[in-house]
Each structure stands twice: as structure tokens, then as C-alpha cells.
Design an enzyme around this catalytic site. Structure first.
Site, short mmCIF file in Angstrom:
data_model
loop_
_atom_site.label_atom_id
_atom_site.label_comp_id
_atom_site.label_asym_id
_atom_site.label_seq_id
_atom_site.Cartn_x
_atom_site.Cartn_y
_atom_site.Cartn_z
N ASN A 54 -2.01 2.01 5.98
CA ASN A 54 -1.21 0.84 5.57
C ASN A 54 -1.02 -0.02 6.80
O ASN A 54 -0.80 0.52 7.89
CB ASN A 54 0.18 1.26 5.09
CG ASN A 54 0.15 2.01 3.78
OD1 ASN A 54 -0.88 2.10 3.15
ND2 ASN A 54 1.29 2.56 3.41
N GLY A 55 -1.00 -1.34 6.64
CA GLY A 55 -0.78 -2.22 7.79
C GLY A 55 -2.03 -3.03 8.09
O GLY A 55 -2.96 -3.07 7.27
N GLU A 108 7.77 -15.27 -10.19
CA GLU A 108 7.03 -14.08 -9.75
C GLU A 108 6.62 -13.17 -10.89
O GLU A 108 5.58 -12.52 -10.79
CB GLU A 108 7.77 -13.32 -8.64
CG GLU A 108 9.02 -12.62 -9.06
CD GLU A 108 9.73 -11.95 -7.89
OE1 GLU A 108 9.08 -11.45 -6.98
OE2 GLU A 108 10.97 -11.94 -7.92
N LYS A 135 5.76 -4.33 -3.56
CA LYS A 135 7.20 -4.15 -3.47
C LYS A 135 7.74 -4.33 -2.06
O LYS A 135 8.74 -4.98 -1.85
CB LYS A 135 7.58 -2.77 -4.01
CG LYS A 135 9.07 -2.48 -3.99
CD LYS A 135 9.82 -3.37 -4.96
CE LYS A 135 11.31 -3.17 -4.93
NZ LYS A 135 12.00 -4.28 -5.59
N ARG A 184 4.02 -0.34 -4.85
CA ARG A 184 3.87 -0.90 -3.50
C ARG A 184 2.51 -1.55 -3.28
O ARG A 184 2.28 -2.15 -2.24
CB ARG A 184 4.06 0.21 -2.47
CG ARG A 184 5.43 0.84 -2.55
CD ARG A 184 5.56 1.89 -1.49
NE ARG A 184 5.59 1.28 -0.19
CZ ARG A 184 6.64 1.28 0.61
NH1 ARG A 184 7.74 1.86 0.24
NH2 ARG A 184 6.59 0.72 1.79
N CYS A 244 0.83 -1.21 0.00
CA CYS A 244 0.00 0.00 0.00
C CYS A 244 0.87 1.27 0.00
O CYS A 244 2.00 1.26 0.44
CB CYS A 244 -0.93 0.08 1.20
SG CYS A 244 -1.94 -1.35 1.46
N LYS A 283 12.68 -15.43 -9.68
CA LYS A 283 12.40 -14.36 -10.67
C LYS A 283 11.41 -14.86 -11.70
O LYS A 283 10.48 -14.15 -12.06
CB LYS A 283 13.69 -13.94 -11.40
CG LYS A 283 14.66 -13.09 -10.68
CD LYS A 283 14.23 -11.68 -10.39
CE LYS A 283 13.51 -11.59 -9.07
NZ LYS A 283 14.25 -11.41 -7.89
N HIS A 325 17.06 -37.70 -5.46
CA HIS A 325 16.38 -38.13 -4.24
C HIS A 325 14.89 -37.82 -4.28
O HIS A 325 14.24 -37.77 -3.25
CB HIS A 325 17.03 -37.47 -3.01
CG HIS A 325 18.46 -37.87 -2.83
ND1 HIS A 325 18.83 -39.13 -2.43
CD2 HIS A 325 19.61 -37.18 -3.04
CE1 HIS A 325 20.15 -39.20 -2.38
NE2 HIS A 325 20.64 -38.04 -2.76
N GLU A 360 17.27 -18.11 -6.84
CA GLU A 360 16.90 -16.76 -7.26
C GLU A 360 16.37 -16.78 -8.70
O GLU A 360 15.41 -16.07 -9.03
CB GLU A 360 18.11 -15.83 -7.11
CG GLU A 360 17.92 -14.42 -7.64
CD GLU A 360 16.79 -13.63 -6.99
OE1 GLU A 360 16.17 -14.11 -6.02
OE2 GLU A 360 16.49 -12.53 -7.49
N TRP A 371 -3.16 -2.57 -1.45
CA TRP A 371 -2.86 -3.99 -1.65
C TRP A 371 -3.72 -4.70 -0.62
O TRP A 371 -3.46 -4.61 0.58
CB TRP A 371 -1.38 -4.23 -1.41
CG TRP A 371 -0.89 -5.58 -1.75
CD1 TRP A 371 -0.45 -6.01 -2.97
CD2 TRP A 371 -0.71 -6.70 -0.86
NE1 TRP A 371 -0.03 -7.31 -2.90
CE2 TRP A 371 -0.19 -7.77 -1.63
CE3 TRP A 371 -0.96 -6.91 0.50
CZ2 TRP A 371 0.09 -9.00 -1.07
CZ3 TRP A 371 -0.68 -8.14 1.04
CH2 TRP A 371 -0.15 -9.17 0.26
C1 F6R Z 1 11.65 -10.85 -5.08
C2 F6R Z 1 11.52 -9.80 -4.11
C3 F6R Z 1 11.16 -10.16 -2.69
C4 F6R Z 1 12.01 -9.31 -1.73
C5 F6R Z 1 11.55 -9.55 -0.28
C6 F6R Z 1 12.37 -8.76 0.72
O1 F6R Z 1 12.02 -10.35 -6.32
O2 F6R Z 1 11.69 -8.66 -4.42
O3 F6R Z 1 11.32 -11.52 -2.44
O4 F6R Z 1 13.35 -9.65 -1.89
O5 F6R Z 1 10.20 -9.20 -0.16
O6 F6R Z 1 12.30 -7.38 0.48
P1 F6R Z 1 13.34 -6.39 1.13
O7 F6R Z 1 14.67 -6.67 0.52
O8 F6R Z 1 12.83 -5.02 0.78
O9 F6R Z 1 13.35 -6.66 2.59
#
Ligand code: F6R
Length: 606
Positions: free
Chosen positions: A98-99, A488, A601, A27, A2, A485, A504, A481, A72
Site C-alpha cells: 500500500n502507498g 460521492e 475509505k 479501503r 488498498c 454526501k 454574486h 457536507e 485502489w
Molecule cells: C467523505 C469522506 C472523506 C473523509 C476524508 C478524511 O464522506 O469520508 O471526505 O472524511 O477522506 O478521512 P479521515 O476522517 O479518515 O481522515
């Protein structure tokens, strides 16, 4: 999670709020709304994006006081009604939040028993009704908000306005960020500096439990017990240009392409060619203290956690200190043993991730020594830790993390070098790592130069419903990773496994419908990795190999060859083709690359 924007001053608030919300949309983006005060409150809110909101805000939506929100969803589905702002029944008070309010159910039941009729399913609406009840008892708005928040259990960043006080906004923070922006005879507030930098770079971060009253000619802050607090404004380094796509089709591609510069900034002024060490003054630790740690424990969430796995590997290899990484969310809930001889490292791009912040607070409470590897300067985690390393990667706008991931890995290489050189890492090995780090930006340029070929490969593999990613030891976090990527942003199901674990269990999944991306660096495990490729191909599985040379036999259908660095630093480079692969797969599948569904985000709720 949010976004909040607030404005009070001589200009019309609406265009400023809409512009700010646009900047915060990464966000949270399932609904959006604004309210301005001008002889009563005028509200517009819609399910959808900020662009949809802009279409329903009339040109004559005048008023120099307003608050806005991009949502969000947590309580209640995304809808026009559940979008913020939420108003009290008499339409005097408007709130954006937010929250999560954990006791919303209980408070709602009490209010309903008193005859209040709720318009939405949200937890936020209780705030509007409670604050309205307090102002009805002749409390000032700030007192009404302060007293209301005493009955709230949960997290919040809020902004509140009162139709009968057209010159002030009250904001408050507990677990969800609020930043004040100081202008010329105007004041702003937002949940992220991104919404402020177009108007001012003078900002003040609220602490948890703090409130502020903003008026056009200034602000004051106070604690939950009404004591005034003193705040020093900070100057933000980032300007509005950092938040533009810079001519790229997507923020994600821009951020992937920026990595040669962002990682140069992470290293800048920190490498010492004379003694082959890293200077990390922000750790606030002398050599004796640095030598004293017997373990390193790294915590972070999602991609930050995977970069922590790369970090743990680097520290074990270069400093020979036992190290491991764990998801911060798991760590905080398992009542961890906090050991005085362990160095705890918290990683966060945003510096606001709730689980990571809560884990840091738990560690601090138990006397643990915690440093942070953080991108956002002045963020909650940066303020909470005992010292740390800022990434200086610039704002990361696309929801999927890329440049922060590689900069964090570089920061870990610096930390490993630092810890290693106060212990047993030889000057020769120190030099090898310093020289390797210096080579990284140029080598990333070379990988970026393969963008078109990687786009072709992504197009070829993207139609598969599922993909396996495998890597061994240094390659395993890279595989994780890469899978993260891909899933997501393209929504292609992707699983990551250590290559050694394949037989396994997961080998049963391999077949023509399940291609494998194999991370095969040219290191001491090369032969073992090549054997795994043979096993996959024998089961009819296609293989896309990412490594340093074509395998001798036909063990892969496709190979992405990248430049070689020192074996400890190779994982950083191996990540880049996987970022490009995921990006181009998402584009090929027509996904909303920068704002993938269901995600936000920065995750400031539990
Ligand atoms: C994946 C991604 C998330 C963040 C995670 C932590 O691409 O962006 O998995 O890495 O939410 O976010 P931060 O680094 O802001 O604590």
C-alpha cells in the site's frame, strides 16, 4: 487505500486471507489477489472484487503462509496483471504494498538496464525484484527487506514472503498502516484491525520506519537501522460484529441509523451536570494552559474538514476564541506560520489520512501544540498528537463518512464547552449546552423516523443532473457536507455555496434543471435565508428546504422539518436528513452505495 492481510500458522492461509480482504474491501476495490507458500508460491489475482477473486481460488489452495491484497490503483490501470501480489522473476519473492514509491521510475530503469523484465506497470514490482536480488546475496529475508527499503523514497505498508522460508512473513511500515495480530500459535498482519478482529483482539501497531518478522510462534520488531524495538500489545474494543451490516441493506444505512448510540458514546462520561462542563482528560492540559490559547486552528480532509468548520463555529460562539478550519492538505503545503498561542486540532476518522498526518508532523516539528479528534484508537494520528478526544463511534465501514462526522461535531461541542467554561461561558449557558447535547440522540431518532418521506423526496430530486446546496453561517458547513454526501455516493453533481454568495455568481445556474437544497434553521438569520429562497423561486428554481418549520409563504416546494435544539447544536441535527437524502438518491439511481467509484475509505497516499 488498498488493503493488506498476512497469515502464518497451522491453518490454511487462503480462507483467512480472503475473509480479511473482504473486510478491507472498503479501503480499495478495483482488483485483488492472494499468494500462499506450499512448495513454491501459488498466486491468484484478478481485476474486480474480492468475491471475483474467491471464485478463482481453488479449494485445494493449501499452505499455512500467505499474503493478500485489495487494490485502489495508483500506478497502472486496474487489471489482472497490475493486481498484487507482485513476484520476483524467479517467483521466489512475493510482495503486497500500500502507498506510493516515488522513485519507482528510476529504480525500474536501473533494474531494466540489468536485464530484469517487468510483468506489470506498478511501482510495487520494483520491491519484489530488489528484495529477490538481496536474498540472492544470502541475506536473510528481514535483512533483504530492510536494506531494500533504504533505497525507497515514498510511502509503504508492505508484506513480503519468500518461497524458501515457508515459516515467516516480513512486514514494514512507512506512512501506510500495518497492524500485527497476535493469535494462539499463529500470527496475522493487516493494514487495518478490521481484518484481524475475527481472529484476535491483541494487536501491535507498527510505527513509521519499523519492520517486523512474524512466525507462527511470535514476532519481533526492529527499526530501519536494525535495532530491536519493544512493543506493547493493545486490546481492540471492536469485535467482528461491529463490521457486519447488522441486517441493513447497506453499511451506510446502518451507520446513519446508529447515530443516536454513537453520539451517546462520544458524550459518555464527559458531561458534568454539576458544573455544566465537559471532562476531556485525554487533552492532557490543565485549566491554566487551556486558558492560554488565543486562537484555534482546525485541520482535516474532506468531510472531516467540514465537521471542522462546524467545530470552529462552535468554539467561536461558546468560547469566543477566534477559530477556523482549513483542509489539512492545503495547510501542510503552504509553509504555515506555527504560533505557540494557537491550539491546533487535527480531525480524522481513520487516524491514517496521509495529508492530515503529514500536517500534524509539520506542526509538531515546528513546536505546535496539536490535539486530535480521532475515531480509530491507536492509529497513526492518535499516536502522533499531544492529546485528544476519541470518538468511540465504532468502525465506520461505508466509504462515505456519516456517524464519524456527527460524532466529531459532538466532540467539538464538548471541546467548545470545555474551552468556554474555563473562560467566559456562563454556567447558565453551559447548562443550556449540556442539556442540548443530552437531547440530541432522541431528536436524531425522530429524524430517522422520517426516513420513508426523505426516500420519496430523494427519488423525486435524484434524476436532476445537478443540485445546489446553500446555507448561511452555521448552515454553510452543513450544506457543504450535504453536497459532498450526494456527489460521492449518487454521482449527482452538487455544489455548496454560502446562501449570501448566491447572487454574486452562482444564481446564474439556477433554473428548472437545478434544484436547491436550502439549510434554513430557525435562528437569527431566518429572514435572510427566506429572502434567498424567494430569489431562487423567482428564477424558476425548485427548493427543498431543511429547517425547523414550514415557511409562511410558499417559498419551498418541499420542506423537511426537524426538531429544534440550541442554535449552536442545530447543525448536527440538520446534517442527518441530508445523509438520508444522499443515501436514498444513491439507492434510487442504483449506485454501489458503500463503495462508490474512484474512492477509498482511508486515503493513505498524498
Ligand atoms: C467523505 C469522506 C472523506 C473523509 C476524508 C478524511 O464522506 O469520508 O471526505 O472524511 O477522506 O478521512 P479521515 O476522517 O479518515 O481522515
Amino acid at each position: 487505500m488498498c488493503g493488506i492481510v498476512a497469515y502464518v500458522g497451522p491453518k490454511d492461509a487462503a480462507p483467512i486471507l480472503l475473509e480479511g480482504l473482504q473486510r478491507l474491501e472498503y479501503r480499495g476495490y478495483d482488483s485483488a489477489g492472494v499468494v500462499v507458500s506450499n512448495k513454491g508460491l501459488k498466486v491468484r489475482k484478478v481485476k474486480g472484487r474480492v468475491a471475483d477473486l474467491a471464485k478463482v481460488v481453488p479449494v485445494r489452495f493449501k499452505g499455512g503462509l500467505g499474503i493478500g491484497h485489495t487494490r485502489w490503483a495508483t500506478h497502472g490501470v486496474p487489471s489482472d496483471v497490475n493486481a498484487h501480489p507482485h513476484l520476483s522473476a524467479d517467483e521466489r519473492i512475493a510482495v503486497v504494498h500500500n502507498g506510493i514509491i516515488e522513485n519507482a521510475g528510476e529504480l525500474r530503469a536501473k533494474l531494466e538496464a540489468d536485464g530484469v523484465v517487468f510483468a506489470s506497470e506498478t511501482d510495487t514490482e520494483v520491491l519484489a525484484h530488489l528484495i529477490a536480488a538481496a536474498v540472492d546475496e544470502n541475506e536473510s529475508l528481514e535483512e533483504a527487506v530492510r536494506k531494500t527499503l533504504k533505497s525507497i523514497v515514498g510511502t509503504y505498508g508492505i508484506a513480503v514472503i519468500d518461497a524458501e522460508r515457508p515459516g515467516e512473513v516480513v512486514v514494514a511500515r512507512n506512512g501506510s498502516p500495518i497492524v500485527l495480530g497476535i493469535g494462539e500459535k499463529e500470527m496475522f498482519a493487516a493494514s487495518d484491525v478490521a481484518a484481524l478482529v475475527r481472529y484476535t483482539r491483541q494487536v501491535v501497531h507498527l510505527e513509521d520506519g519499523e519492520l517486523a518478522v512474524l512466525k507462527a510462534d511470535g514476532f519481533h520488531t526492529f527499526a530501519s537501522d536494525a535495532r530491536e524495538t519493544a512493543k506493547e500489545p493493545l486490546t481492540v474494543d471492536w469485535d467482528a460484529g461491529h463490521y457486519d451490516t447488522g441486517g441493513y441493506e447497506h453499511y451506510l444505512l446502518k451507520e446513519i441509523s446508529e447515530q443516536p448510540e454513537t453520539m451517546t458514546r462520544t458524550m459518555s462520561g464527559r458531561l458534568d451536570e454539576r458544573f455544566h462542563v465537559a471532562h476531556l482528560g485525554g487533552l492532557n492540559m490543565d485549566a491554566r494552559e487551556t486558558r492560554g490559547f488565543r486562537r484555534v486552528k482546525i485541520i482535516g480532509c474532506g468531510s472531516a474538514y467540514y465537521s471542522g468548520q462546524i467545530g470552529a463555529q462552535l468554539i467561536e460562539e461558546l468560547a469566543r476564541i477566534p477559530s477556523d478550519a482549513e483542509p489539512a492538505s492545503e495547510f501542510r503545503y503552504r509553509n504555515p506560520v506555527v504560533d505557540p498561542d494557537t491550539l491546533y486540532v487535527a480531525i480524522s476518522q481513520s487516524g491514517e489520512t496521509y495529508d492530515t498526518l503529514a500536517a500534524v508532523q509539520e506542526l509538531k516539528r515546528k513546536g505546535g501544540r496539536v490535539i486530535g479528534i480521532v475515531n480509530a484508537v491507536g492509529s497513526a494520528i492518535a499516536r502522533e498528537v499531544d492529546g485528544g478526544i476519541y470518538l468511540h463511534a465504532g468502525p465506520e465501514v461505508s466509504v462515505a463518512s456519516t456517524k464519524a462526522f456527527t460524532s466529531t461535531s459532538v466532540a467539538f461541542a464538548l471541546l467548545a464547552l470545555h474551552l468556554g467554561r474555563v473562560r467566559d461561558l456562563s454556567p447558565a449557558d453551559g447548562r443550556r449546552i449540556v442539556e442540548g447535547l443530552r437531547k440530541l440522540p432522541g431528536q436524531i431518532e425522530q429524524i430517522l423516523g422520517q426516513g420513508e418521506r426523505i426516500a420519496e423526496l430523494a427519488k423525486k430530486y435524484a434524476p436532476h443532473p445537478s443540485m445546489m446546496f446553500v446555507g448561511r453561517v452555521r448552515g454553510y458547513p452543513v450544506a457543504r457536507e450535504g453536497a459532498q454526501k450526494l456527489k460521492e455516493i449518487s454521482y449527482v453533481h452538487a455544489e455548496a455555496y454560502p446562501a449570501s454568495e448566491l447572487k454574486h455568481g452562482p444564481l446564474a445556474l439556477i433554473g428548472p434543471d437545478m434544484p436547491t437544497v436550502a439549510i434554513v434553521p430557525d435562528d437569527e438569520l431566518l429572514d435572510k435565508n427566506l429572502t434567498t429562497l424567494g430569489e431562487i423561486r423567482a428564477r424558476g428554481g425548485q427548493v427543498l428546504m431543511v429547517g425547523h418549520r414550514e415557511p409562511d409563504a410558499k417559498l419551498a416546494d418541499d420542506v423537511i422539518v426537524i426538531p429544534k435544539n440550541e442554535i449552536e447544536l442545530d447543525p448536527i441535527l440538520l446534517t442527518i436528513p441530508l445523509q438520508l437524502f444522499a443515501y436514498h438518491a444513491a439507492v434510487a439511481l442504483g449506485r454501489d452505495v458503500d463503495k462508490p467509484r474512484n474512492l477509498a475509505k482511508s486515503v493513505t497516499v498524498e
